[in-house]
Design a protein around this motif. Sequence first.
Motif, PDB file in Angstrom:
ATOM      1  N   THR A  17    -114.115 -12.821 -35.201  1.00  0.00           N
ATOM      2  CA  THR A  17    -113.106 -11.765 -35.061  1.00  0.00           C
ATOM      3  C   THR A  17    -112.343 -11.580 -36.365  1.00  0.00           C
ATOM      4  N   LEU A  18    -111.940 -12.692 -36.972  1.00  0.00           N
ATOM      5  CA  LEU A  18    -111.212 -12.621 -38.237  1.00  0.00           C
ATOM      6  C   LEU A  18    -112.108 -12.112 -39.360  1.00  0.00           C
ATOM      7  N   ALA A  19    -113.357 -12.570 -39.354  1.00  0.00           N
ATOM      8  CA  ALA A  19    -114.291 -12.199 -40.422  1.00  0.00           C
ATOM      9  C   ALA A  19    -114.616 -10.713 -40.406  1.00  0.00           C
ATOM     10  N   ALA A  20    -114.431 -10.058 -39.265  1.00  0.00           N
ATOM     11  CA  ALA A  20    -114.735  -8.631 -39.164  1.00  0.00           C
ATOM     12  C   ALA A  20    -113.655  -7.759 -39.805  1.00  0.00           C
ATOM     13  N   LYS A  21    -112.509  -8.356 -40.140  1.00  0.00           N
ATOM     14  CA  LYS A  21    -111.429  -7.588 -40.757  1.00  0.00           C
ATOM     15  C   LYS A  21    -111.679  -7.457 -42.261  1.00  0.00           C
ATOM     16  N   LEU A  22    -110.918  -6.587 -42.905  1.00  0.00           N
ATOM     17  CA  LEU A  22    -111.034  -6.405 -44.354  1.00  0.00           C
ATOM     18  C   LEU A  22    -110.534  -7.669 -45.041  1.00  0.00           C
ATOM     19  N   GLY A  23    -111.436  -8.361 -45.723  1.00  0.00           N
ATOM     20  CA  GLY A  23    -111.109  -9.655 -46.316  1.00  0.00           C
ATOM     21  C   GLY A  23    -109.957  -9.609 -47.294  1.00  0.00           C
ATOM     22  N   ALA A  24    -109.905  -8.570 -48.120  1.00  0.00           N
ATOM     23  CA  ALA A  24    -108.831  -8.451 -49.110  1.00  0.00           C
ATOM     24  C   ALA A  24    -107.476  -8.330 -48.428  1.00  0.00           C
ATOM     25  N   ALA A  25    -107.426  -7.585 -47.326  1.00  0.00           N
ATOM     26  CA  ALA A  25    -106.171  -7.422 -46.592  1.00  0.00           C
ATOM     27  C   ALA A  25    -105.748  -8.739 -45.943  1.00  0.00           C
ATOM     28  N   VAL A  26    -106.699  -9.468 -45.355  1.00  0.00           N
ATOM     29  CA  VAL A  26    -106.378 -10.746 -44.718  1.00  0.00           C
ATOM     30  C   VAL A  26    -105.891 -11.747 -45.757  1.00  0.00           C
ATOM     31  N   ALA A  27    -106.541 -11.789 -46.926  1.00  0.00           N
ATOM     32  CA  ALA A  27    -106.132 -12.721 -47.979  1.00  0.00           C
ATOM     33  C   ALA A  27    -104.713 -12.402 -48.460  1.00  0.00           C
ATOM     34  N   MET A  28    -104.420 -11.129 -48.659  1.00  0.00           N
ATOM     35  CA  MET A  28    -103.067 -10.725 -49.068  1.00  0.00           C
ATOM     36  C   MET A  28    -102.052 -11.077 -47.982  1.00  0.00           C
ATOM     37  N   GLY A  29    -102.444 -10.805 -46.744  1.00  0.00           N
ATOM     38  CA  GLY A  29    -101.546 -11.078 -45.624  1.00  0.00           C
ATOM     39  C   GLY A  29    -101.280 -12.556 -45.428  1.00  0.00           C
ATOM     40  N   LYS A  30    -102.323 -13.374 -45.578  1.00  0.00           N
ATOM     41  CA  LYS A  30    -102.138 -14.820 -45.419  1.00  0.00           C
ATOM     42  C   LYS A  30    -101.194 -15.359 -46.481  1.00  0.00           C
ATOM     43  N   ARG A  31    -101.427 -14.956 -47.720  1.00  0.00           N
ATOM     44  CA  ARG A  31    -100.557 -15.428 -48.808  1.00  0.00           C
ATOM     45  C   ARG A  31     -99.107 -15.038 -48.544  1.00  0.00           C
ATOM     46  N   THR A  32     -98.902 -13.782 -48.135  1.00  0.00           N
ATOM     47  CA  THR A  32     -97.551 -13.288 -47.907  1.00  0.00           C
ATOM     48  C   THR A  32     -96.909 -13.935 -46.692  1.00  0.00           C
ATOM     49  N   PHE A  33     -97.715 -14.248 -45.695  1.00  0.00           N
ATOM     50  CA  PHE A  33     -97.207 -14.907 -44.483  1.00  0.00           C
ATOM     51  C   PHE A  33     -96.459 -16.188 -44.848  1.00  0.00           C
ATOM     52  N   TYR A  34     -97.075 -17.002 -45.694  1.00  0.00           N
ATOM     53  CA  TYR A  34     -96.443 -18.270 -46.076  1.00  0.00           C
ATOM     54  C   TYR A  34     -95.323 -18.072 -47.092  1.00  0.00           C
ATOM     55  N   GLU A  35     -95.472 -17.113 -47.977  1.00  0.00           N
ATOM     56  CA  GLU A  35     -94.418 -16.864 -48.975  1.00  0.00           C
ATOM     57  C   GLU A  35     -93.132 -16.373 -48.312  1.00  0.00           C
ATOM     58  N   GLN A  36     -93.246 -15.381 -47.411  1.00  0.00           N
ATOM     59  CA  GLN A  36     -92.037 -14.810 -46.812  1.00  0.00           C
ATOM     60  C   GLN A  36     -91.324 -15.792 -45.892  1.00  0.00           C
ATOM     61  N   ALA A  37     -92.083 -16.742 -45.340  1.00  0.00           N
ATOM     62  CA  ALA A  37     -91.476 -17.717 -44.427  1.00  0.00           C
ATOM     63  C   ALA A  37     -90.444 -18.600 -45.121  1.00  0.00           C
ATOM     64  N   GLU A  38     -90.538 -18.720 -46.444  1.00  0.00           N
ATOM     65  CA  GLU A  38     -89.610 -19.547 -47.209  1.00  0.00           C
ATOM     66  C   GLU A  38     -88.421 -18.743 -47.742  1.00  0.00           C
ATOM     67  N   MET A  39     -88.372 -17.441 -47.453  1.00  0.00           N
ATOM     68  CA  MET A  39     -87.344 -16.566 -48.038  1.00  0.00           C
ATOM     69  C   MET A  39     -86.270 -16.195 -47.023  1.00  0.00           C
ATOM     70  N   HIS A  40     -85.120 -15.763 -47.543  1.00  0.00           N
ATOM     71  CA  HIS A  40     -84.105 -15.156 -46.694  1.00  0.00           C
ATOM     72  C   HIS A  40     -84.619 -13.799 -46.207  1.00  0.00           C
ATOM     73  N   LEU A  41     -84.013 -13.286 -45.152  1.00  0.00           N
ATOM     74  CA  LEU A  41     -84.528 -12.096 -44.475  1.00  0.00           C
ATOM     75  C   LEU A  41     -84.701 -10.897 -45.411  1.00  0.00           C
ATOM     76  N   ALA A  42     -83.674 -10.559 -46.172  1.00  0.00           N
ATOM     77  CA  ALA A  42     -83.758  -9.381 -47.034  1.00  0.00           C
ATOM     78  C   ALA A  42     -84.838  -9.558 -48.106  1.00  0.00           C
ATOM     79  N   ALA A  43     -84.899 -10.740 -48.684  1.00  0.00           N
ATOM     80  CA  ALA A  43     -85.905 -11.012 -49.710  1.00  0.00           C
ATOM     81  C   ALA A  43     -87.305 -10.970 -49.103  1.00  0.00           C
ATOM     82  N   ALA A  44     -87.433 -11.457 -47.877  1.00  0.00           N
ATOM     83  CA  ALA A  44     -88.733 -11.455 -47.197  1.00  0.00           C
ATOM     84  C   ALA A  44     -89.215 -10.023 -46.967  1.00  0.00           C
ATOM     85  N   TYR A  45     -88.302  -9.149 -46.520  1.00  0.00           N
ATOM     86  CA  TYR A  45     -88.685  -7.749 -46.308  1.00  0.00           C
ATOM     87  C   TYR A  45     -89.064  -7.072 -47.617  1.00  0.00           C
TER      88      TYR A  45
END
Length: 261
Positions: free
Chosen positions: A201-229
């Motif tokens: 299911t995951l492999a069927a998605k656009l790989g570049a989008a998933v890679a960008m999203g995964k990286r951002t998922f962990y980065e934003q989790a360490e930020m304050h709300l405004a910075a995360a947005y």
Amino acid sequence: MTDLVEMEKRGVIAHLTLNAPQSLNALSDAMLAALKARFDALAEDRNVKVVVLKGAGKAFCAGHDLKEMQAGRDSPDAGRAYFADLFARCAEVMQMIPALPQPVIAQVHGIATAAGCQLVASCDLAVAAEGTRFGVNGVNIGLFCSTPMVALSRVVPRKVAFEMLTTGEFIDAASAREVGLVNRVVAHDALDTATTALAETLAAKLGAAVAMGKRTFYEQAEMHLAAAYAHAGAVMVENMLLRDTAEGVQAFLEKRKPDWS
């Protein structure tokens, strides 16, 4: 010589198997080195879109190799330098998982204890077989699971993590799903099929989008709300400007499958 971490590629999905069943796939020095080598290679492999991590034999992973750790005490400093190096190397391997561009799914059975439970908590997703037990039980032998605590306390509620760490008690697969340590629980004989289905299911998605999203998922989790947005918004701009994303949106509007490169 048998690979301590075997890799089988099934199309765009890489299946990694911890292959030391005689030690319940303990994270020995050699096992950590083998895992690091596999993750280093996967970080550069654009043909792999999803990684599945599992254990050979009757368990996923029983944590650190206690016999090897005891042997480390034989040095003049009673093991201080060895232990510091061991936990630093283990932490490095654990941090490689969220840093990989591909989603990593833990396929768990038997037991996942101490650093083995840390390994599950470090993965992006986890599928567990019914009957699997999870624990950070080092406290039972006088060693508080402080490094496993780092990953565990970031994926389950604090009071759940603290209870597991201080009592050394195990939780079953159903409880692990309830508290967010695993995503899905399936019958043991359906474990491989269910994990592979999720990976596909995951492999069927656009790989570049998933890679960008995964990286951002962990980065934003360490930020304050405004910075995360602000950060997430900037990433979405870059995502929208991808040729394949433009094609994906247009295909949706035209009710057809996208022609992704």
